[in-house]
Design an enzyme around this catalytic site. Structure first.
Site, PDB file in Angstrom:
ATOM      1  N   ASP A 114       0.829  -1.200   0.000  1.00 11.54           N
ATOM      2  CA  ASP A 114       0.000   0.000   0.000  1.00 11.54           C
ATOM      3  C   ASP A 114       0.873   1.263   0.000  1.00 11.54           C
ATOM      4  O   ASP A 114       2.104   1.182   0.172  1.00 11.54           O
ATOM      5  CB  ASP A 114      -0.914  -0.045   1.240  1.00 11.54           C
ATOM      6  CG  ASP A 114      -2.317   0.448   0.919  1.00 11.54           C
ATOM      7  OD1 ASP A 114      -2.447   1.274   0.007  1.00 11.54           O
ATOM      8  OD2 ASP A 114      -3.259   0.018   1.603  1.00 11.54           O
TER       9      ASP A 114
ATOM     10  N   TRP B 115       0.423   2.096  -5.936  1.00  6.28           N
ATOM     11  CA  TRP B 115       1.163   3.245  -6.427  1.00  6.28           C
ATOM     12  C   TRP B 115       0.327   4.223  -7.283  1.00  6.28           C
ATOM     13  O   TRP B 115       0.175   5.401  -6.905  1.00  6.28           O
ATOM     14  CB  TRP B 115       2.368   2.653  -7.147  1.00  6.28           C
ATOM     15  CG  TRP B 115       3.394   3.499  -7.769  1.00  6.28           C
ATOM     16  CD1 TRP B 115       3.475   4.862  -7.798  1.00  6.28           C
ATOM     17  CD2 TRP B 115       4.537   2.989  -8.476  1.00  6.28           C
ATOM     18  NE1 TRP B 115       4.605   5.228  -8.496  1.00  6.28           N
ATOM     19  CE2 TRP B 115       5.269   4.116  -8.913  1.00  6.28           C
ATOM     20  CE3 TRP B 115       5.014   1.716  -8.791  1.00  6.28           C
ATOM     21  CZ2 TRP B 115       6.448   3.984  -9.652  1.00  6.28           C
ATOM     22  CZ3 TRP B 115       6.182   1.586  -9.513  1.00  6.28           C
ATOM     23  CH2 TRP B 115       6.892   2.717  -9.938  1.00  6.28           C
TER      24      TRP B 115
ATOM     25  N   ASP C 276     -11.177   2.482  -3.082  1.00  5.30           N
ATOM     26  CA  ASP C 276     -11.529   1.197  -2.481  1.00  5.30           C
ATOM     27  C   ASP C 276     -12.981   0.844  -2.788  1.00  5.30           C
ATOM     28  O   ASP C 276     -13.865   1.699  -2.689  1.00  5.30           O
ATOM     29  CB  ASP C 276     -11.421   1.272  -0.950  1.00  5.30           C
ATOM     30  CG  ASP C 276      -9.979   1.285  -0.467  1.00  5.30           C
ATOM     31  OD1 ASP C 276      -9.057   1.325  -1.304  1.00  5.30           O
ATOM     32  OD2 ASP C 276      -9.792   1.246   0.768  1.00  5.30           O
TER      33      ASP C 276
HETATM   34  C1  GLA Z   1      -6.163   0.972   1.726  1.00  2.41           C
HETATM   35  C2  GLA Z   1      -6.301  -0.029   0.599  1.00  2.41           C
HETATM   36  C3  GLA Z   1      -7.303  -1.117   0.981  1.00  2.41           C
HETATM   37  C4  GLA Z   1      -6.837  -1.803   2.263  1.00  2.41           C
HETATM   38  C5  GLA Z   1      -6.653  -0.775   3.359  1.00  2.41           C
HETATM   39  C6  GLA Z   1      -6.018  -1.379   4.595  1.00  2.41           C
HETATM   40  O1  GLA Z   1      -7.348   1.695   1.902  1.00  2.41           O
HETATM   41  O2  GLA Z   1      -6.700   0.574  -0.602  1.00  2.41           O
HETATM   42  O3  GLA Z   1      -7.447  -2.062  -0.063  1.00  2.41           O
HETATM   43  O4  GLA Z   1      -5.641  -2.491   2.009  1.00  2.41           O
HETATM   44  O5  GLA Z   1      -5.821   0.312   2.924  1.00  2.41           O
HETATM   45  O6  GLA Z   1      -5.794  -0.452   5.589  1.00  2.41           O
END
Ligand code: GLA
Length: 412
Positions: free
Chosen positions: A161, A194, A223
């Site tokens: 991440d 990234w 997300d």
């Molecule tokens: C970000 C990522 C998610 C998940 C969370 C975990 O938001 O995009 O897919 O991995 O972090 O904290």
């Protein structure tokens, strides 16, 4: 006739060109499929208060058992990935990451061995900053030791991440972390977030030529959450951004629209069909995120529909091209020619997200299907052959409101 040969030749060069550009780890020649904890279990660390969303060893082993016993593995689901919130808040004396001792009492090598004994693959998560997005231990300043630790634990897939760091740092860190992964000599799928952070946090244009050289897959949009509108937005994003994204997509290097939200009671049956059909047409990673015991019968039928999974895992790995026709989006995906065929097959998805049923007429020859003696049309959901058509024929298709019709056309 010459048209057909040109198409096949072009496809051959596309796949050769793709091959030359990918990471040298040789992994994920078809998009990864499996399960990832975040979408449903999220941080899942408070097991006493919230036992139904507890991210622990028992959960991970149970997903491996379900994949192994219930046909998911045969359909292609293989990676089981622990997302954020798996570690203690401190490192050990040698600077290594430490799994949470209550939730993962036997450590990660134990889980990895169990998953491997079922012939499945194991994935984990970290962040390039000093903490993860949920403020657990991150990898900044520890790239080498963390890459080595993941390799020692038998990790096959690492999601990295990019919270809490600047643009320049992101552009360097992903390349460096990838370098340390390579040096371990353990092939690990490298999933990078990234471009998402570059585009949506730092408001810059991601350098996809570089990203696709260093990463096996990459997140490039928000997300997913457990709602139909989130899934619709993702699909719309891929439709709008098709031309910028498709050229970097192919065997070994994939755009990642985020997890499937099956098993979470968030979608109707028809919306579920749209969700999985568009992801399959995109050659997107198919990562479930749910309590596997809550997958509904119709969802399981879709996930274990081998003709549908064959679209998702087509060896050419082409991202379907969207065409907007009235209220319908027609996605067209060239497929690897069947054994013995010289002409490619095609999959066609007609997606209607409007509030009314719509009827359109599709003339396949307008979308590149202009070879030979015609095609045999297969309906992917009913698993029936509908009819044979010549390449000049049109097909009238009625798509109910918020639903999809999915065909594969095989050359006759
Ligand atoms: C970000 C990522 C998610 C998940 C969370 C975990 O938001 O995009 O897919 O991995 O972090 O904290």
């Amino acid at each position: 006739m010459p048209d057909c040969n040109n198409i096949v030749r072009a496809m051959f060069f596309i796949s050769l060109f793709g091959y030359a550009r990918v990471l040298e780890n040789g992994l994920v020649r078809t998009p990864p499929m499996g399960w990832m904890s975040w979408g449903y279990y999220m941080c899942g660390a408070d097991c006493e208060q919230n036992p139904d969303k507890c991210l622990d060893e028992k959960l991970i082993l149970s997903v491996a058992d379900t994949f192994y016993n219930e046909g998911y593995q045969e359909a292609g689901f293989e990676y089981i990935i622990i997302d954020d919130c798996w570690s203690e808040h401190h490192r050990d004396r040698d600077g290594r990451l430490v799994p949470d001792s209550l939730r993962f009492p036997n450590g990660m090598k134990y889980i990895s061995d169990y998953i491997h004994s079922r012939n499945l693959k194991f994935g984990m998560y970290t962040n390039v900053a000093d903490v993860t997005c949920m403020r657990y231990q991150g990898s900044k300043g520890h790239f080498k030791v963390d890459a080595d630790t993941f390799a020692q634990w038998g990790v096959d897939y690492i999601k990295v991440d990019g919270c809490f760091v600047g643009e320049q740092y992101l552009n360097n860190a992903y390349i460096h972390f990838g370098g340390y992964l390579n040096k371990t000599n353990r092939p690990m799928v490298y999933s990078c977030s990234w471009p998402y952070y570059i585009e949506f946090i730092h408001n810059k244009k991601p350098d996809y030529p570089t990203i696709s050289k260093h990463c096996n897959l990459w997140r490039n949009y928000h997300d997913v959450v457990t709602s139909w509108s989130a899934v619709k937005n993702i699909i719309q994003h891929y439709e709008d951004e098709y031309s910028g994204l498709e050229k970097y997509h192919g065997p070994g290097h994939w755009n990642d629209p985020d997890m499937l939200i099956f098993g979470t009671d968030s979608l109707t049956e028809a919306q579920s069909k749209i969700h999985i059909s568009v992801y399959a047409m995109l050659s997107a990673p198919l990562l479930l995120s749910c309590d596997m015991t809550r997958v509904k019968g119709y969802e399981k039928n879709l996930l274990l529909n081998l003709d549908l999974m064959a679209i998702a895992r087509d060896p050419l790995g082409i991202m379907a091209r969207p065409y907007r026709i009235d209220y319908i989006t027609l996605w067209v995906k060239p497929r690897m020619p069947r054994k013995g065929d010289i002409y490619p097959s095609y999959s066609l998805a007609l997606v209607n997200v409007s509030g009314q049923k719509r009827t359109i007429t599709v003339r396949p020859s307008n979308y590149g299907l202009n070879c030979t003696d015609g095609y045999s049309v297969m309906d992917i959901f009913s698993k029936r052959f509908l009819k044979n058509i010549t390449f000049e024929d049109s097909i009238d298709v009625t798509v109910p409101s918020e639903d999809v019709i999915l065909y594969t056309l095989f050359p006759l």
